[in-house]
Design a protein around this motif. Structure first.
Motif, short mmCIF file in Angstrom:
data_model
loop_
_atom_site.label_atom_id
_atom_site.label_comp_id
_atom_site.label_asym_id
_atom_site.label_seq_id
_atom_site.Cartn_x
_atom_site.Cartn_y
_atom_site.Cartn_z
N THR A 52 0.51 -1.42 0.65
CA THR A 52 0.37 -0.40 0.63
C THR A 52 0.96 1.11 0.32
OG1 THR A 52 0.21 0.59 2.25
CG2 THR A 52 -2.02 -1.09 1.52
N GLU A 54 0.24 3.79 1.78
CA GLU A 54 0.89 3.74 3.63
C GLU A 54 2.07 2.71 3.94
OE1 GLU A 54 -3.16 5.03 2.19
OE2 GLU A 54 -2.15 3.06 2.25
N GLU A 55 2.31 1.96 3.35
CA GLU A 55 3.30 1.67 3.54
C GLU A 55 4.87 2.29 3.42
OE1 GLU A 55 3.84 -2.94 3.13
OE2 GLU A 55 1.73 -3.28 3.59
N VAL A 58 5.57 5.06 5.30
CA VAL A 58 5.98 4.16 6.64
C VAL A 58 7.52 4.43 6.92
CG1 VAL A 58 6.36 2.72 8.61
CG2 VAL A 58 3.61 3.53 8.08
N LEU A 116 -0.70 9.76 7.28
CA LEU A 116 -1.06 8.33 7.26
C LEU A 116 -1.89 8.34 8.82
CD1 LEU A 116 2.80 7.29 7.76
CD2 LEU A 116 1.07 6.27 6.62
N GLU A 118 -4.15 7.30 12.02
CA GLU A 118 -3.76 7.16 12.88
C GLU A 118 -2.70 5.38 12.37
OE1 GLU A 118 -4.61 6.62 15.89
OE2 GLU A 118 -5.74 8.44 15.93
N TYR A 119 -3.08 5.76 10.82
CA TYR A 119 -2.23 4.47 10.48
C TYR A 119 -1.06 4.16 10.63
CZ TYR A 119 -0.57 0.55 6.57
OH TYR A 119 -0.33 -0.05 6.28
N ASP A 120 -0.19 5.63 10.94
CA ASP A 120 1.70 5.34 11.78
C ASP A 120 1.09 4.75 13.33
OD1 ASP A 120 3.90 5.73 12.22
OD2 ASP A 120 3.95 8.25 12.30
N LYS A 121 1.83 3.87 13.35
CA LYS A 121 1.52 3.37 14.28
C LYS A 121 2.89 3.52 15.77
CE LYS A 121 -1.85 0.81 13.77
NZ LYS A 121 -3.33 1.30 14.23
#
Length: 209
Positions: A52, A54-55, A58, A116, A118-121
């Protein structure tokens, strides 16, 4: 014979392509398609490594942190023994300021955090790593014990000024990126050093009001 794929080399190629996209157009331009095109790959081939967008973002932030960490780690060996303490401390903080093209690209990678959400944990960890550095810098600047830099400093004064320094550096970075015509690299370096001098003065006043 089946072709042997060097996966580390391919990830490096992707990292370089991702970096070029971010440096040129910012994190909003990052997509599976744009990074694949920059790398000369097909989107399907890229998805073997990143599923994705998002990956990818990150990965870009992690890459920028690795670069900053590498520079910070190498600083002690490069600093002359007689370097003034303020300059020594300033050089560490400057690694997080977008003072050149390399660090401007890193800053643009950090902008990914806003995309990102909330996707960025790992965002809390990213913040804690930066605050750790500022605790160490303030403690070193005033001659206080460092303690465990991942925990709030035992001296509330050091903790408070670590927060001020963190905010000051973030503010300089934002100003350099958003209004570069109003603040250049030399001005930012001067303002950073002036702030560090003020920290020392505040510490001395605290001891002898």
């Amino acid at each position: 014979m089946p072709k042997i794929v060097d996966h580390e080399q391919r990830r490096r190629e992707l990292a370089e392509a991702l970096w070029r996209v971010i440096a040129g157009s910012g994190p909003t331009a990052v997509s599976i398609r744009s990074v694949a095109a920059e790398a000369g790959w097909s989107p399907g081939a890229l998805r073997h490594y990143f599923q994705t967008r998002e990956e990818l973002l990150v990965f870009a932030m992690n890459l920028s942190e690795d670069r900053v960490t590498a520079r910070i780690t190498s600083l002690p060996a490069a600093q002359p023994a007689d370097m003034p303490l303020t300059d020594r401390v300033a050089q560490y903080a400057e690694q997080l300021l977008p003072l050149d093209e390399t660090r401007r690209a890193e800053y643009r990678a950090w902008e990914s955090a806003g995309i990102l959400g909330e996707y960025d944990k790992d965002r809390a960890q990213r913040w804690n790593l930066q605050r750790r550095l500022y605790r160490q810098l303030v403690a070193s600047l005033v001659g206080a014990a460092v303690g465990d830099p991942f925990e709030p400093h035992a001296d509330p004064w050091v903790e408070e000024w670590s927060g001020y320094l963190h905010t000051h550096v973030d503010g300089l970075a934002l100003e350099l990126m958003v209004t570069p015509g109003m603040l250049d690299a030399d001005d930012a370096r001067h303002r950073l050093r002036s702030f560090l001098v003020r920290i020392g003065e505040a510490w001395r006043y605290r001891a002898n009001p």
